[in-house]
Design an enzyme around this catalytic site. Structure first.
Site, mmCIF file in Angstrom:
data_model
loop_
_atom_site.group_PDB
_atom_site.id
_atom_site.type_symbol
_atom_site.label_atom_id
_atom_site.label_comp_id
_atom_site.label_asym_id
_atom_site.label_seq_id
_atom_site.Cartn_x
_atom_site.Cartn_y
_atom_site.Cartn_z
ATOM 1 N N HIS A 81 5.354 -3.826 5.447
ATOM 2 C CA HIS A 81 4.099 -3.111 5.675
ATOM 3 C C HIS A 81 3.217 -3.983 6.542
ATOM 4 C CE1 HIS A 81 0.279 -1.120 3.762
ATOM 5 N NE2 HIS A 81 0.409 -0.875 5.043
ATOM 6 N N MET A 104 -1.835 5.321 2.075
ATOM 7 C CA MET A 104 -2.459 4.281 1.263
ATOM 8 C C MET A 104 -3.371 4.925 0.225
ATOM 9 S SD MET A 104 -1.390 1.298 2.177
ATOM 10 C CE MET A 104 -2.632 0.272 1.352
ATOM 11 N N ASP A 114 1.095 3.710 -1.771
ATOM 12 C CA ASP A 114 0.906 2.282 -1.993
ATOM 13 C C ASP A 114 -0.535 2.016 -2.404
ATOM 14 O OD1 ASP A 114 0.798 -0.484 -1.907
ATOM 15 O OD2 ASP A 114 0.999 -0.631 0.268
ATOM 16 N N GLY A 115 -0.690 1.473 -3.622
ATOM 17 C CA GLY A 115 -2.019 1.057 -4.063
ATOM 18 C C GLY A 115 -2.396 1.638 -5.406
ATOM 19 N N SER A 125 5.859 -4.345 -4.822
ATOM 20 C CA SER A 125 5.073 -5.105 -3.852
ATOM 21 C C SER A 125 5.051 -6.579 -4.225
ATOM 22 C CB SER A 125 3.643 -4.568 -3.794
ATOM 23 O OG SER A 125 2.843 -5.412 -2.991
ATOM 24 N N HIS A 184 8.704 -4.446 -1.108
ATOM 25 C CA HIS A 184 7.589 -4.161 -0.206
ATOM 26 C C HIS A 184 6.924 -5.474 0.189
ATOM 27 C CE1 HIS A 184 4.628 -1.322 1.456
ATOM 28 N NE2 HIS A 184 3.690 -2.165 1.059
ATOM 29 N N MET A 186 0.160 -4.809 8.146
ATOM 30 C CA MET A 186 -1.292 -4.640 8.211
ATOM 31 C C MET A 186 -1.830 -5.624 9.244
ATOM 32 S SD MET A 186 -2.081 -3.997 4.172
ATOM 33 C CE MET A 186 -0.579 -4.785 3.588
ATOM 34 N N MET A 241 -0.090 -9.414 6.465
ATOM 35 C CA MET A 241 -1.499 -9.273 6.834
ATOM 36 C C MET A 241 -1.887 -10.392 7.796
ATOM 37 S SD MET A 241 -3.186 -8.448 3.114
ATOM 38 C CE MET A 241 -2.311 -7.479 1.884
ATOM 39 N N ASP A 294 4.100 -7.245 2.184
ATOM 40 C CA ASP A 294 2.789 -7.012 2.802
ATOM 41 C C ASP A 294 2.476 -8.114 3.810
ATOM 42 O OD1 ASP A 294 1.682 -4.604 1.565
ATOM 43 O OD2 ASP A 294 1.794 -5.729 -0.303
#
Length: 230
Positions: free
Chosen positions: A68, A140, A174-175, A9, A34, A70, A38, A36
């Site tokens: 990803h 998640m 993920d996380g 990530s 990955h 979001m 947002m 992210d």
């Protein structure tokens, strides 16, 4: 049998050297990166968008960007992410009323389609029809919106349920994933592993990536052998 895919990530990277950081991960064995995205609406944070992805793709032409999304309106950004070089467009099931139509649009732009669920969304929310249409399912294991959160092991039964329902599907976690949690993730059935600080901040990222891959591939081989005996 799904094989291990490691997707570091970039949220944990040095954004001032993002292209170099992506190259460093690939050199150390990463399969995907990955990304992210947002929007400050679906989640309270703002990170990156298509212009940054375009720059990364230009600097690292062979990169597989696992995007990803979001975002509150995932339908709105498919064209931009495809034009930026996104390889996989993973939207949140909670953010759309018509996941099947969205999957079709994503495929129409020559990207793989992923469907993500947040910690409070049950795996049963992913219908067989949606899962079969998608290329990847994401569970998640933290709340979306920021990095560095503690791993939520209560989400792993959802991974196990999806793996039982879809033995050959790519299933991502993920996380809070790293060497201390990979055994549980792998044995639950995940094969696509997102890890941020555990890889980017490691003294030897290659060693961590190798460990994550080996753990997943061992678990998948064991599960395949068990299915063959049934």
């Amino acid at each position: 049998m799904p094989h291990a895919i490691i997707s570091p990530s970039v949220l944990a990277s040095d954004f001032g050297q993002l292209t170099a950081e992506c190259k460093r991960m690939i050199k150390n064995g990463a399969d995907w990166l990955h990304m992210d995205v947002m929007d400050g609406h679906f989640v309270p944070n703002i990170t990156m968008g298509a212009p940054i992805l375009t720059c990364v793709k230009k600097g690292v032409p062979d990169i597989f960007m696992d995007c990803h999304m979001m975002v509150a309106q995932p339908e709105k950004w498919v064209d931009d992410i495809a034009a930026a070089g996104g390889a996989l467009y993973c939207f949140h099931l909670e953010a759309t009323s018509d996941p099947l139509a969205l999957i079709d649009v994503i495929h129409g732009k020559k990207m793989k389609a992923g469907v993500a669920i947040s910690p409070d969304t049950p795996s049963s929310a992913i219908t067989d029809q949606v899962a079969n249409a998608a290329d990847m399912l994401l569970v998640m294991t933290v709340y979306p919106g920021r990095g560095g959160q503690k791993f939520l092991d209560r989400c792993l039964p959802k991974v196990a349920d999806l793996r039982a329902r879809f033995p050959e599907k790519d299933i991502e976690v993920d996380g809070g994933v790293g060497p201390s949690t990979i055994d549980a993730c792998a044995h639950a059935g995940s094969n696509v592993i997102v890890a941020g600080t555990a890889i980017f901040n490691a003294p030897d990222p290659e060693q961590v990536i190798t460990l994550l891959k080996a753990t997943v591939n061992t678990a998948q081989a064991h599960a395949a052998a068990q299915r063959a005996q049934q």
